[in-house]
Design a protein around this motif. Structure first.
Motif, mmCIF file in Angstrom:
data_model
loop_
_atom_site.group_PDB
_atom_site.id
_atom_site.type_symbol
_atom_site.label_atom_id
_atom_site.label_comp_id
_atom_site.label_asym_id
_atom_site.label_seq_id
_atom_site.Cartn_x
_atom_site.Cartn_y
_atom_site.Cartn_z
ATOM 1 N N UNK A 1 0.822 -1.217 0.000
ATOM 2 C CA UNK A 1 0.000 0.000 0.000
ATOM 3 C C UNK A 1 0.852 1.261 0.000
ATOM 4 N N UNK A 2 2.031 1.201 0.652
ATOM 5 C CA UNK A 2 2.899 2.380 0.697
ATOM 6 C C UNK A 2 3.514 2.641 -0.668
ATOM 7 N N UNK B 1 13.122 6.301 -1.287
ATOM 8 C CA UNK B 1 12.342 7.013 -0.266
ATOM 9 C C UNK B 1 11.295 6.133 0.405
ATOM 10 N N UNK B 2 10.937 5.029 -0.214
ATOM 11 C CA UNK B 2 9.917 4.178 0.406
ATOM 12 C C UNK B 2 10.497 2.828 0.817
ATOM 13 N N UNK C 1 12.841 6.902 -6.841
ATOM 14 C CA UNK C 1 12.302 7.573 -5.648
ATOM 15 C C UNK C 1 11.572 6.568 -4.760
ATOM 16 N N UNK D 1 2.139 1.786 -3.483
ATOM 17 C CA UNK D 1 1.046 2.297 -4.306
ATOM 18 C C UNK D 1 0.793 3.775 -4.006
ATOM 19 N N UNK D 2 0.829 4.134 -2.713
ATOM 20 C CA UNK D 2 0.622 5.537 -2.350
ATOM 21 C C UNK D 2 1.697 6.407 -3.005
ATOM 22 N N UNK D 3 2.953 5.973 -2.924
ATOM 23 C CA UNK D 3 4.043 6.746 -3.522
ATOM 24 C C UNK D 3 3.833 6.876 -5.027
ATOM 25 N N UNK D 4 3.396 5.775 -5.653
ATOM 26 C CA UNK D 4 3.114 5.832 -7.098
ATOM 27 C C UNK D 4 2.020 6.837 -7.399
ATOM 28 N N UNK D 5 1.008 6.866 -6.522
ATOM 29 C CA UNK D 5 -0.123 7.763 -6.781
ATOM 30 C C UNK D 5 0.297 9.229 -6.683
ATOM 31 N N UNK D 6 1.433 9.509 -6.030
ATOM 32 C CA UNK D 6 1.920 10.893 -5.979
ATOM 33 C C UNK D 6 2.936 11.180 -7.074
ATOM 34 N N UNK D 7 3.102 10.233 -7.990
ATOM 35 C CA UNK D 7 3.990 10.463 -9.116
ATOM 36 C C UNK D 7 5.454 10.192 -8.819
ATOM 37 N N UNK D 8 5.740 9.341 -7.833
ATOM 38 C CA UNK D 8 7.131 9.010 -7.531
ATOM 39 C C UNK D 8 7.705 8.124 -8.633
ATOM 40 N N UNK D 9 8.965 8.373 -8.988
ATOM 41 C CA UNK D 9 9.612 7.545 -10.005
ATOM 42 C C UNK D 9 10.118 6.260 -9.359
ATOM 43 N N UNK E 1 11.652 2.754 4.596
ATOM 44 C CA UNK E 1 10.701 2.106 5.495
ATOM 45 C C UNK E 1 11.258 0.819 6.095
#
Lengths: 313, 225
Positions: free
Chosen positions: B124-125, B142-143, B138, B127-135, B147
């Protein structure tokens, strides 16, 4: 404005082939067309496995549609790749059923995450994050970590994070399904005020009619991957045209009927006892109970203020 | 009491030297194994069938490398790598000579440990990062890595302790360190007291490292507060 035309999605993964089920079935979406206007709070409802999540994930291309078109403000997005795709996603905020906050980041750094992704300077990220935390009403928690917050507080952080890039559109995937009635009401109220004050178009996926009744001005009903009905919320709920919608309403009424509610509350108690050790809210049974409570809550006197606000829409 | 004093007079310096050598060998090779192992772990994670960039061929080849690397018995690797070790560090003896085979033995192990840690990160994390446009990078940096820091630290202490054990084997081909002392004095010269002292030192060092790993992982972990 988001226009979805003849959208179909089928999963060709090995899992779908070997275990066909409502969630992984061949056709998750079949020829769905709908239009979401700017400033709408648009509800997408349907029972589990109806394809709601898939539909909303197609809007920011977390899922690739198999066929059909989606256009956002007149631009066809289905072919987007690379940088263009990342920019499209950054222009939309998204919140999730289980909040999906980064556990090792403070609240402040969670909210500034989408800005970090855009390589904004740290100072800009922080001041914007503080501003957003004030907007959602938990500025005092900026240094806390997600595990120290309640579900409602976590969803507020997630909403602040989703707003970081000033999105025009916000996608909410069962955003209140893991929350209790009172918290659900306050989160819906927050979404409503974000829509009213910032003009953000909000797309809400839910299996709860109570949620759509409260905040959605328009709804679409999905059943087994097909769009069976859409229109103004009150029209659809007052005068349902499809069998699937009538079933959803009937299920809601049964849940709200006092005797049935007492009985189901008793069962829910038993169930809660059994699943107390499991992760809260993940169990489908519990999600259904959540729906029951939500539906019963709309009709309780303490909630009339909010219910009226919902009706004003 | 007097016996103990004589013992330390005779062997104190030797044991101190051995302890330092062991710590040096183990920490340098743990570090190098992570420099190689982290990219391996990341690559095998993202090329997996459900990963961020599925790539069956790359994933299968990497899987083989990681498995073969872990299946060769260390003592065999130690001898087989002597020519490479000479080429890389100029000698197959001493602390420097032991580091090369230790790194080769540990890198595939570290790769799997890192893969394991990254797999613990909630989808889910991502997916959340993807939903904010993370490459892709990133998300990795960053995830996934961010994490899993507590889990990576726990993995590092396990790796360190495993290499600690391996370094004793490297002692048999002249690497120095506590293992070398235990074998040469204890096994080959029947000096049980020296062997016992070396083994005790090993036990103490392992306990210290494990404790440091556990405490820092717990301190750094922001969940369950």
């Amino acid at each position: 404005m988001i226009q979805i035309e003849h959208l179909s999605k089928s999963f060709a993964s090995p899992a779908a082939r070997t275990h066909p089920s409502p969630e992984t079935g061949q056709h998750a979406l079949h020829d769905v067309s709908l239009t979401i206007e700017d400033g709408d709070i648009f509800g997408i409802i349907g029972s589990s496995g109806a394809g709601k999540s898939t539909l909303v994930r197609c809007i920011n291309l977390l899922e690739r549609p198999t066929s059909g078109h989606i256009s956002v403000d007149g631009r066809e997005i289905t072919g987007y790749k690379g940088r263009q795709l990342l920019q499209l996603r950054a222009s939309m905020g998204m919140i999730f059923q289980h909040f999906s906050l980064f556990q090792q980041r403070s609240v402040l750094r969670n909210v500034s995450f989408p800005l970090e992704i855009q390589r904004k300077p740290r100072r800009v990220c922080e001041s914007r994050a503080i501003e957003l935390l004030e907007l959602v009403g938990i500025a005092e928690k900026e240094q806390a970590y997600p595990s120290q917050l309640s579900g409602g507080q976590q969803q507020r952080v997630a909403i602040a994070r989703a707003l970081a890039n000033n999105p025009r559109v916000m996608l909410c995937d069962e955003a209140t399904s893991a929350l209790d009635t009172a918290t659900t009401a306050s989160i819906l109220e927050l979404l409503h005020s974000i829509n009213a004050e910032l003009g953000v178009t909000i797309i809400v996926i839910t299996h709860s009619l109570a949620v759509t009744e409260r905040i959605c001005n328009r709804i679409a009903v999905l059943d087994k991957g097909r769009l069976v009905e859409q229109g103004a919320t009150r029209e659809v709920l007052r005068n349902p045209q499809s069998q699937a919608t009538r079933e959803l309403i009937a299920a809601d009424r049964v849940a709200a009927f006092p005797a049935a509610a007492c009985e189901s509350a008793g069962k829910a108690g038993e169930r809660a006892g059994k699943t107390a050790d499991e992760a809260a809210g993940k169990d489908r049974g519990e999600a259904a109970t959540e729906g029951t409570r939500g539906a019963a809550g709309t009709r309780s006197p303490g909630d009339t203020g909010l219910a009226c606000k919902g009706a004003d829409l | 009491m007097e016996a103990l004093q004589t013992f330390f007079e005779n062997y104190g310096a030797l044991l101190a030297r051995g302890t330092l050598d062991t710590l040096l060998m183990t920490s340098v090779s743990t570090l190098c194994a992570y420099i190689l192992g982290i990219p391996l772990g990341i690559l095998v994670t993202i090329t997996a069938p459900q990963g961020l960039r599925p790539h069956p061929v790359c994933n299968t080849v990497l899987g083989w490398i990681l498995n073969i690397g872990r299946s060769i018995p260390f003592i065999i690797l130690l001898v087989a790598l002597i020519p490479l070790t000479r080429f890389l560090v100029g000698t197959a003896l001493g602390v420097a000579g032991a580091i090369v085979p230790l790194v080769f033995a540990a890198a595939p192990f570290v790769g799997r440990m890192v893969e394991q840690s990254l797999a613990e990160v909630d989808d889910g994390l991502v997916e959340a990062a993807q939903s904010f446009g993370a490459s892709l990078w990133q998300i990795v940096y960053k995830v996934l890595l961010r994490e899993s820091v507590p889990s990576l630290i726990r993995g590092a202490s396990i790796t360190f302790i495993t290499l600690f054990g391996y370094s004793a084997m490297a002692g048999t081909v002249g690497a120095g360190g506590l293992g070398d002392i235990a074998i040469r004095y204890g096994y080959q010269r029947y000096q049980d007291d020296v062997m016992l002292a070396a083994v005790l030192l090993c036990i103490i060092l392992v306990q210290i490292v494990q404790t440091i790993g556990d405490v820092s992982a717990r301190k750094i972990d922001k969940r369950n507060r």
